[in-house]
Design a protein around this motif. Structure first.
Motif, PDB file in Angstrom:
ATOM      1  N   PHE A  52      15.238   8.976   6.759  1.00 16.98           N
ATOM      2  CA  PHE A  52      14.209   7.991   7.101  1.00 16.98           C
ATOM      3  C   PHE A  52      14.833   6.632   7.407  1.00 16.98           C
ATOM      4  O   PHE A  52      14.292   5.864   8.187  1.00 16.98           O
ATOM      5  N   GLY A  53      15.932   6.311   6.734  1.00 17.86           N
ATOM      6  CA  GLY A  53      16.644   5.069   6.988  1.00 17.86           C
ATOM      7  C   GLY A  53      16.083   3.853   6.285  1.00 17.86           C
ATOM      8  O   GLY A  53      16.784   2.868   6.092  1.00 17.86           O
ATOM      9  N   ARG A  54      14.821   3.912   5.937  1.00 12.25           N
ATOM     10  CA  ARG A  54      14.174   2.809   5.224  1.00 12.25           C
ATOM     11  C   ARG A  54      12.898   3.326   4.585  1.00 12.25           C
ATOM     12  O   ARG A  54      12.487   4.465   4.824  1.00 12.25           O
ATOM     13  N   LEU A  55      12.276   2.493   3.790  1.00 10.77           N
ATOM     14  CA  LEU A  55      11.054   2.864   3.086  1.00 10.77           C
ATOM     15  C   LEU A  55      10.024   3.405   4.072  1.00 10.77           C
ATOM     16  O   LEU A  55       9.756   2.780   5.108  1.00 10.77           O
ATOM     17  N   SER A  56       9.463   4.569   3.776  1.00  9.95           N
ATOM     18  CA  SER A  56       8.472   5.180   4.664  1.00  9.95           C
ATOM     19  C   SER A  56       7.240   5.595   3.863  1.00  9.95           C
ATOM     20  O   SER A  56       7.317   5.851   2.664  1.00  9.95           O
ATOM     21  N   PRO A  65      11.554   9.021  -4.178  1.00 13.82           N
ATOM     22  CA  PRO A  65      12.298   7.759  -4.074  1.00 13.82           C
ATOM     23  C   PRO A  65      12.222   7.088  -2.694  1.00 13.82           C
ATOM     24  O   PRO A  65      12.169   5.876  -2.608  1.00 13.82           O
ATOM     25  N   PHE A  66      12.214   7.872  -1.623  1.00 21.92           N
ATOM     26  CA  PHE A  66      12.211   7.257  -0.283  1.00 21.92           C
ATOM     27  C   PHE A  66      10.873   6.626   0.082  1.00 21.92           C
ATOM     28  O   PHE A  66      10.764   5.944   1.102  1.00 21.92           O
ATOM     29  N   HIS A  67       9.840   6.843  -0.754  1.00 16.91           N
ATOM     30  CA  HIS A  67       8.554   6.161  -0.582  1.00 16.91           C
ATOM     31  C   HIS A  67       8.431   4.950  -1.513  1.00 16.91           C
ATOM     32  O   HIS A  67       7.464   4.195  -1.408  1.00 16.91           O
ATOM     33  N   LEU A  68       9.384   4.805  -2.419  1.00 15.99           N
ATOM     34  CA  LEU A  68       9.266   3.779  -3.464  1.00 15.99           C
ATOM     35  C   LEU A  68      10.378   2.741  -3.485  1.00 15.99           C
ATOM     36  O   LEU A  68      10.174   1.633  -3.971  1.00 15.99           O
ATOM     37  N   ASP A  69      11.557   3.094  -2.978  1.00 20.60           N
ATOM     38  CA  ASP A  69      12.738   2.263  -3.186  1.00 20.60           C
ATOM     39  C   ASP A  69      13.533   2.110  -1.888  1.00 20.60           C
ATOM     40  O   ASP A  69      13.873   3.111  -1.247  1.00 20.60           O
ATOM     41  N   GLU A  89       0.830  -1.210   0.000  1.00 22.56           N
ATOM     42  CA  GLU A  89       0.000   0.000   0.000  1.00 22.56           C
ATOM     43  C   GLU A  89       0.864   1.259   0.000  1.00 22.56           C
ATOM     44  O   GLU A  89       0.530   2.244  -0.656  1.00 22.56           O
ATOM     45  N   VAL A  90       1.961   1.236   0.767  1.00 24.86           N
ATOM     46  CA  VAL A  90       2.879   2.382   0.821  1.00 24.86           C
ATOM     47  C   VAL A  90       3.410   2.675  -0.578  1.00 24.86           C
ATOM     48  O   VAL A  90       3.390   3.823  -1.049  1.00 24.86           O
ATOM     49  N   ILE A  91       3.861   1.636  -1.271  1.00 28.36           N
ATOM     50  CA  ILE A  91       4.439   1.811  -2.609  1.00 28.36           C
ATOM     51  C   ILE A  91       3.356   2.201  -3.616  1.00 28.36           C
ATOM     52  O   ILE A  91       3.567   3.096  -4.442  1.00 28.36           O
ATOM     53  N   GLU A  92       2.197   1.559  -3.542  1.00 30.60           N
ATOM     54  CA  GLU A  92       1.110   1.878  -4.482  1.00 30.60           C
ATOM     55  C   GLU A  92       0.653   3.330  -4.332  1.00 30.60           C
ATOM     56  O   GLU A  92       0.520   4.055  -5.320  1.00 30.60           O
ATOM     57  N   PHE A  93       0.423   3.767  -3.087  1.00 26.18           N
ATOM     58  CA  PHE A  93      -0.001   5.149  -2.864  1.00 26.18           C
ATOM     59  C   PHE A  93       1.061   6.117  -3.381  1.00 26.18           C
ATOM     60  O   PHE A  93       0.755   7.062  -4.112  1.00 26.18           O
ATOM     61  N   VAL A 113       6.251   7.068   9.229  1.00 21.07           N
ATOM     62  CA  VAL A 113       5.407   5.879   9.336  1.00 21.07           C
ATOM     63  C   VAL A 113       5.991   4.849   8.381  1.00 21.07           C
ATOM     64  O   VAL A 113       6.239   5.149   7.213  1.00 21.07           O
ATOM     65  N   TYR A 114       6.210   3.639   8.889  1.00 20.93           N
ATOM     66  CA  TYR A 114       6.873   2.594   8.129  1.00 20.93           C
ATOM     67  C   TYR A 114       5.952   1.399   7.893  1.00 20.93           C
ATOM     68  O   TYR A 114       5.052   1.137   8.698  1.00 20.93           O
ATOM     69  N   PRO A 115       6.184   0.667   6.818  1.00 18.78           N
ATOM     70  CA  PRO A 115       5.467  -0.603   6.662  1.00 18.78           C
ATOM     71  C   PRO A 115       5.678  -1.462   7.916  1.00 18.78           C
ATOM     72  O   PRO A 115       6.783  -1.520   8.459  1.00 18.78           O
ATOM     73  N   GLY A 116       4.599  -2.051   8.378  1.00 15.36           N
ATOM     74  CA  GLY A 116       4.640  -2.842   9.609  1.00 15.36           C
ATOM     75  C   GLY A 116       4.134  -2.093  10.815  1.00 15.36           C
ATOM     76  O   GLY A 116       3.781  -2.708  11.828  1.00 15.36           O
ATOM     77  N   ASP A 117       4.103  -0.758  10.747  1.00 16.10           N
ATOM     78  CA  ASP A 117       3.545   0.007  11.860  1.00 16.10           C
ATOM     79  C   ASP A 117       2.043  -0.271  11.975  1.00 16.10           C
ATOM     80  O   ASP A 117       1.380  -0.606  10.989  1.00 16.10           O
ATOM     81  N   VAL A 118       1.536  -0.103  13.183  1.00 17.04           N
ATOM     82  CA  VAL A 118       0.092  -0.212  13.434  1.00 17.04           C
ATOM     83  C   VAL A 118      -0.335   1.125  14.047  1.00 17.04           C
ATOM     84  O   VAL A 118       0.146   1.511  15.114  1.00 17.04           O
ATOM     85  N   LEU A 119      -1.223   1.810  13.345  1.00 16.75           N
ATOM     86  CA  LEU A 119      -1.640   3.153  13.742  1.00 16.75           C
ATOM     87  C   LEU A 119      -2.965   3.124  14.500  1.00 16.75           C
ATOM     88  O   LEU A 119      -3.798   2.247  14.287  1.00 16.75           O
ATOM     89  N   ARG A 120      -3.136   4.122  15.350  1.00 11.19           N
ATOM     90  CA  ARG A 120      -4.402   4.356  16.056  1.00 11.19           C
ATOM     91  C   ARG A 120      -4.550   5.849  16.281  1.00 11.19           C
ATOM     92  O   ARG A 120      -3.573   6.604  16.147  1.00 11.19           O
ATOM     93  N   CYS A 121      -5.753   6.280  16.652  1.00  9.39           N
ATOM     94  CA  CYS A 121      -6.042   7.711  16.787  1.00  9.39           C
ATOM     95  C   CYS A 121      -6.605   8.061  18.161  1.00  9.39           C
ATOM     96  O   CYS A 121      -7.265   7.241  18.797  1.00  9.39           O
TER      97      CYS A 121
END
Length: 151
Positions: free
Chosen positions: A49-53, A36-40, A24-28, A93-101
Motif C-alpha cells: 500500500f505504501g502508506r496508510l489506507s 496495521p496498514f490501516h492504523l499505522d 475516519e480511516v483510523i477510527e473505522f 483508498v487513501y486519506p485525502g481521496d475523494v470518492l464518487r459512484c
C-alpha cells in the motif's frame, strides 16, 4: 417516486462525493479491521500500500453513505437489498481521496410470489478523484411495485 415499473435496464447514474478523512480511516479500522496498514503509517509504508489506507469494508461503508443520500434525492420505493455479488477492491483508498459512484441497472425481475415487489441488479463502480476505479460490486436490490404502493 420511482417504482419497479419505472426502472430502465441499462440506465446509468453518477452520484456522490465523499472526502476520505484520516481520522475516519483510523477510527473505522480500530473498531472493525485493526490491521496495521490501516492504523499505522510506518507499518503501512512497509506494505504494497505504501502508506496508510482505508479498509475495504470502510470503502463499502462510505459507498453506502453515498448510496443512501442518492436514494433520498431520487425518491425510490426501495425495500432494502438481498445481497452483494462480485465485490472487488481494485485499488487502495487513501486519506485525502475523494470518492464518487456510478451505477448501471443490469436487469430486473418481478417477484413470482410477492406481487407487491420486484428485484433488480445494478453494478456500482466507485472512483477516486483521478477517475481510477477503486471498488466495484453488483447489488441485488428490492423495490416496491405500483400495486404494492397502492396496497
Amino acid at each position: 417516486m420511482q417504482y419497479f415499473e419505472d426502472l430502465e435496464i441499462g440506465a446509468k447514474r453518477s452520484f456522490g462525493r465523499y472526502e476520505v478523512k484520516r481520522d475516519e480511516v483510523i477510527e473505522f479500522a480500530s473498531r472493525f479491521d485493526p490491521q496495521p496498514f490501516h492504523l499505522d503509517d510506518d507499518a503501512a509504508a512497509a506494505t504494497h500500500f505504501g502508506r496508510l489506507s482505508a479498509s475495504g469494508w470502510h470503502t463499502c461503508a462510505m459507498t453506502m453513505a453515498m448510496n443512501v443520500a442518492a436514494m433520498g434525492e431520487q425518491q425510490q420505493a426501495g425495500l432494502g437489498a438481498a445481497g452483494i455479488d462480485e465485490l472487488r477492491w481494485l485499488k487502495p483508498v487513501y486519506p485525502g481521496d475523494v470518492l464518487r459512484c456510478e451505477t448501471e441497472l443490469l436487469d430486473k425481475t418481478p417477484s413470482r410470489s410477492r406481487p407487491e415487489m420486484g428485484s433488480f441488479r445494478s453494478r456500482t463502480t466507485v472512483f477516486n478523484q483521478d477517475d481510477q476505479k477503486v471498488m466495484s460490486f453488483i447489488a441485488l436490490g428490492l423495490i416496491r411495485t405500483r400495486a404494492g404502493a397502492a396496497a
